[in-house]
Write a protein that holds these residues in place. Structure first.
Motif, PDB file in Angstrom:
ATOM      1  N   ALA A  20      63.431  86.339  53.133  1.00  0.00           N
ATOM      2  CA  ALA A  20      64.768  85.790  52.865  1.00  0.00           C
ATOM      3  C   ALA A  20      64.777  84.269  52.961  1.00  0.00           C
ATOM      4  N   ALA A  21      63.875  83.709  53.773  1.00  0.00           N
ATOM      5  CA  ALA A  21      63.836  82.259  53.963  1.00  0.00           C
ATOM      6  C   ALA A  21      63.043  81.542  52.878  1.00  0.00           C
ATOM      7  N   LEU A  22      62.333  82.280  52.027  1.00  0.00           N
ATOM      8  CA  LEU A  22      61.561  81.651  50.961  1.00  0.00           C
ATOM      9  C   LEU A  22      62.485  80.998  49.944  1.00  0.00           C
ATOM     10  N   SER A  23      62.013  79.941  49.341  1.00  0.00           N
ATOM     11  CA  SER A  23      62.780  79.303  48.275  1.00  0.00           C
ATOM     12  C   SER A  23      62.787  80.187  47.037  1.00  0.00           C
ATOM     13  N   THR A  24      63.727  79.930  46.162  1.00  0.00           N
ATOM     14  CA  THR A  24      63.774  80.643  44.883  1.00  0.00           C
ATOM     15  C   THR A  24      62.450  80.505  44.154  1.00  0.00           C
ATOM     16  N   GLU A  25      61.901  79.306  44.126  1.00  0.00           N
ATOM     17  CA  GLU A  25      60.653  79.053  43.410  1.00  0.00           C
ATOM     18  C   GLU A  25      59.506  79.851  44.009  1.00  0.00           C
ATOM     19  N   ALA A  26      59.464  79.959  45.333  1.00  0.00           N
ATOM     20  CA  ALA A  26      58.378  80.691  45.983  1.00  0.00           C
ATOM     21  C   ALA A  26      58.470  82.177  45.698  1.00  0.00           C
ATOM     22  N   ARG A  27      59.681  82.733  45.744  1.00  0.00           N
ATOM     23  CA  ARG A  27      59.819  84.160  45.447  1.00  0.00           C
ATOM     24  C   ARG A  27      59.486  84.457  43.991  1.00  0.00           C
ATOM     25  N   ASN A  28      59.914  83.590  43.085  1.00  0.00           N
ATOM     26  CA  ASN A  28      59.602  83.807  41.675  1.00  0.00           C
ATOM     27  C   ASN A  28      58.101  83.693  41.401  1.00  0.00           C
ATOM     28  N   ALA A  29      57.456  82.725  42.035  1.00  0.00           N
ATOM     29  CA  ALA A  29      56.006  82.571  41.857  1.00  0.00           C
ATOM     30  C   ALA A  29      55.272  83.793  42.389  1.00  0.00           C
ATOM     31  N   LEU A  30      55.747  84.340  43.508  1.00  0.00           N
ATOM     32  CA  LEU A  30      55.133  85.545  44.062  1.00  0.00           C
ATOM     33  C   LEU A  30      55.224  86.695  43.068  1.00  0.00           C
ATOM     34  N   LEU A  31      56.386  86.880  42.472  1.00  0.00           N
ATOM     35  CA  LEU A  31      56.561  87.980  41.522  1.00  0.00           C
ATOM     36  C   LEU A  31      55.671  87.795  40.300  1.00  0.00           C
ATOM     37  N   CYS A  32      55.556  86.584  39.810  1.00  0.00           N
ATOM     38  CA  CYS A  32      54.674  86.343  38.663  1.00  0.00           C
ATOM     39  C   CYS A  32      53.219  86.634  39.017  1.00  0.00           C
ATOM     40  N   SER A  33      52.828  86.299  40.227  1.00  0.00           N
ATOM     41  CA  SER A  33      51.466  86.617  40.673  1.00  0.00           C
ATOM     42  C   SER A  33      51.260  88.124  40.781  1.00  0.00           C
ATOM     43  N   MET A  34      52.287  88.834  41.213  1.00  0.00           N
ATOM     44  CA  MET A  34      52.208  90.294  41.277  1.00  0.00           C
ATOM     45  C   MET A  34      52.014  90.891  39.882  1.00  0.00           C
ATOM     46  N   ALA A  35      52.757  90.372  38.915  1.00  0.00           N
ATOM     47  CA  ALA A  35      52.626  90.857  37.544  1.00  0.00           C
ATOM     48  C   ALA A  35      51.220  90.604  37.010  1.00  0.00           C
ATOM     49  N   ASP A  36      50.692  89.417  37.278  1.00  0.00           N
ATOM     50  CA  ASP A  36      49.325  89.100  36.848  1.00  0.00           C
ATOM     51  C   ASP A  36      48.317  90.051  37.485  1.00  0.00           C
ATOM     52  N   ALA A  37      48.505  90.350  38.767  1.00  0.00           N
ATOM     53  CA  ALA A  37      47.585  91.252  39.469  1.00  0.00           C
ATOM     54  C   ALA A  37      47.626  92.652  38.875  1.00  0.00           C
ATOM     55  N   LEU A  38      48.799  93.128  38.503  1.00  0.00           N
ATOM     56  CA  LEU A  38      48.908  94.453  37.889  1.00  0.00           C
ATOM     57  C   LEU A  38      48.123  94.521  36.587  1.00  0.00           C
ATOM     58  N   GLN A  39      48.233  93.502  35.768  1.00  0.00           N
ATOM     59  CA  GLN A  39      47.507  93.514  34.495  1.00  0.00           C
ATOM     60  C   GLN A  39      46.013  93.315  34.709  1.00  0.00           C
ATOM     61  N   ALA A  40      45.639  92.521  35.700  1.00  0.00           N
ATOM     62  CA  ALA A  40      44.211  92.305  35.966  1.00  0.00           C
ATOM     63  C   ALA A  40      43.534  93.568  36.468  1.00  0.00           C
ATOM     64  N   GLN A  41      44.284  94.433  37.142  1.00  0.00           N
ATOM     65  CA  GLN A  41      43.716  95.647  37.740  1.00  0.00           C
ATOM     66  C   GLN A  41      44.125  96.906  36.983  1.00  0.00           C
ATOM     67  N   VAL A  42      44.400  96.773  35.699  1.00  0.00           N
ATOM     68  CA  VAL A  42      44.926  97.903  34.940  1.00  0.00           C
ATOM     69  C   VAL A  42      43.954  99.080  34.932  1.00  0.00           C
ATOM     70  N   GLN A  43      42.663  98.830  34.848  1.00  0.00           N
ATOM     71  CA  GLN A  43      41.711  99.943  34.797  1.00  0.00           C
ATOM     72  C   GLN A  43      41.668 100.704  36.117  1.00  0.00           C
ATOM     73  N   ALA A  44      41.775 100.002  37.226  1.00  0.00           N
ATOM     74  CA  ALA A  44      41.805 100.672  38.529  1.00  0.00           C
ATOM     75  C   ALA A  44      43.069 101.518  38.657  1.00  0.00           C
ATOM     76  N   ILE A  45      44.187 100.989  38.166  1.00  0.00           N
ATOM     77  CA  ILE A  45      45.444 101.742  38.216  1.00  0.00           C
ATOM     78  C   ILE A  45      45.349 102.993  37.351  1.00  0.00           C
ATOM     79  N   LEU A  46      44.791 102.864  36.153  1.00  0.00           N
ATOM     80  CA  LEU A  46      44.687 104.007  35.252  1.00  0.00           C
ATOM     81  C   LEU A  46      43.720 105.058  35.775  1.00  0.00           C
ATOM     82  N   ALA A  47      42.652 104.624  36.436  1.00  0.00           N
ATOM     83  CA  ALA A  47      41.718 105.589  37.017  1.00  0.00           C
ATOM     84  C   ALA A  47      42.395 106.405  38.117  1.00  0.00           C
ATOM     85  N   ALA A  48      43.183 105.728  38.939  1.00  0.00           N
ATOM     86  CA  ALA A  48      43.921 106.430  39.997  1.00  0.00           C
ATOM     87  C   ALA A  48      44.948 107.373  39.396  1.00  0.00           C
TER      88      ALA A  48
END
Length: 421
Positions: A20-48
């Protein structure tokens, strides 16, 4: 040693304060990094996910559940895109929704703040793991996820991507908890942690929602079943109505916003129903009709009251004939689940009557029920579609995971003169 449900919840509560104390920019950057991680690990996700699907088929799980469970590269890309869309939304945290100057000289504000800790209990849909995490973190909350056993490997793979992004950003991983203990006892403990958890959202079958609602000591917002209706009025454009019907029933029949009941005005039934029946049957839809409908289309199986109250989640549709918009409204009030209702009509007065008379979370005029979705309604993603009239109703995005509080800004004002020394 695995942490207990209560210990995990306490960690989440502490971490939520930091989110809750994070800035708007920090929370948005975190979410964008999460999205990148999902696409980078797509094969691991599909295998599971492939392993989850294999075991689900061995257990004889139905096609509707399998459709909700299944992932492919396109769906994983869609999950990542939804997370990015959430990041791009305006920040609800700290938004002043109303401000006025009191006659006493102080300023009164209503300000949006995070709820705190949100528990999400869901079945089958692994995309909910990412959607719920993104929405809760965007709104400055911690989130506890309790997925279903049928998607356990998919959920773990997705959560691992999200946790990796949190570690890289220096955000405490405790803000996102994926429970390992999937027992009924653990779920019961979770929904009774009224001193830690601020809201529970169950999203799944009727049995799950009833269990949570009956046993929770924490406020519950239900994502209840979607018994969605299309009413084709006497003044409908029948070509538009047919398109809306086919899309609503066949584009993804296992979705909660799929049509389950068609109501047709008697004045257009002889023209519309034969076309609708032929088109739906071409697409493999099983049709059930009331007595009047079957008089026109006798090859239909009979529809009883249980069928009109059913969420089929499959290529199956109940059809009834009515003599007026008021009769259609009465039918929906009796059998509906307050999810989504649609009217096809070119008459503005009839459309307004339909919209005003029904209290469902989403009501549509001349548009497919499949638009009853957070992404389609500008929310980026949704944590659920609330059919409970608490602080939110309908598709729930990030703003729905905050609440308003009052902030008064004064200059020494006191209410009673005798308070002064």
């Amino acid at each position: 040693m695995k942490a207990s449900v209560r210990d995990s919840a306490i960690l989440c509560q502490r971490a939520a304060v930091q989110v809750a104390a994070l800035s708007t920019e920090a929370r948005n950057a975190l979410l964008c990094s999460m999205a990148d991680a999902l696409q980078a690990q797509v094969q691991a996700i599909l295998a599971a996910n492939a392993e989850d699907l294999r075991l689900a088929r061995e257990k004889g799980i139905g096609e509707a559940m399998l459709d909700r469970l299944a992932l492919d590269e396109g769906r994983v890309r869609g999950i990542a895109d939804a997370v990015r869309q959430v990041a791009a939304l305006p920040d609800p945290v700290g938004r002043v929704t109303h401000r006025e100057r009191s006659e006493k000289g102080f300023t009164i504000e209503r300000v949006r703040v995070p709820l705190g800790v949100i528990a999400m209990i869901y079945e089958a849909r692994p995309n909910v793991t990412a959607d719920a995490a993104a929405l809760c973190l965007k709104a400055g909350n911690g989130v506890i996820l309790r997925g279903g056993s049928e998607a356990v490997r998919s959920n773990r793979a997705i959560a691992a991507c999200l946790h990796g992004a949190m570690r890289a950003a220096g955000v405490p991983e405790g803000a996102l908890v994926l429970l390992d203990d999937l027992s009924r006892e653990a779920m019961l403990e979770l929904v009774q942690l009224s001193d830690i958890v601020d809201l529970v959202i169950p999203r799944g079958g009727e049995g799950l929602i009833r269990f949570v609602t009956e046993h929770a000591r924490v406020p519950v917002i239900k994502h209840y079943k979607g018994v969605c209706h299309l009413y084709v009025d006497a003044q409908a454009d029948l070509d538009k109505a047919l398109d809306i019907l086919v899309d609503g029933k066949t584009s993804r029949p296992a979705a909660c916003n799929a049509l389950e009941t068609l109501l047709v005005h008697a004045d257009v039934a002889a023209t519309f129903l034969p076309r609708a029946v032929a088109t739906l049957r071409e697409r493999g839809v099983e049709l059930l009709g009331d007595e009047r409908t079957r008089a026109l289309c006798p090859s239909m199986a009979p529809a009883g009251e249980d069928d009109f109250a059913a969420e089929f989640l499959s290529l199956k549709l109940a059809i009834g004939m009515v003599d007026s918009v008021d009769e259609a409204i009465a039918h929906i009030r009796r059998f509906g689940s307050d999810h989504t209702e649609v009217i096809a009509t070119e008459d503005r007065g009839t459309a307004d009557r339909f919209v005003q008379a029904l209290r469902s979370a989403v009501v549509m005029v001349n548009a497919s029920s499949r638009f009853s979705d957070g992404g389609e309604l500008g929310l980026g993603a949704e944590i659920g579609i609330s059919t409970t009239r608490l602080h939110w109703y309908g598709p729930m995005g990030a703003e729905a995971l905050t609440i308003e509080r009052f902030v008064l800004r004064g200059d020494g004002q006191v209410r009673h003169a005798e308070s002064r020394r």
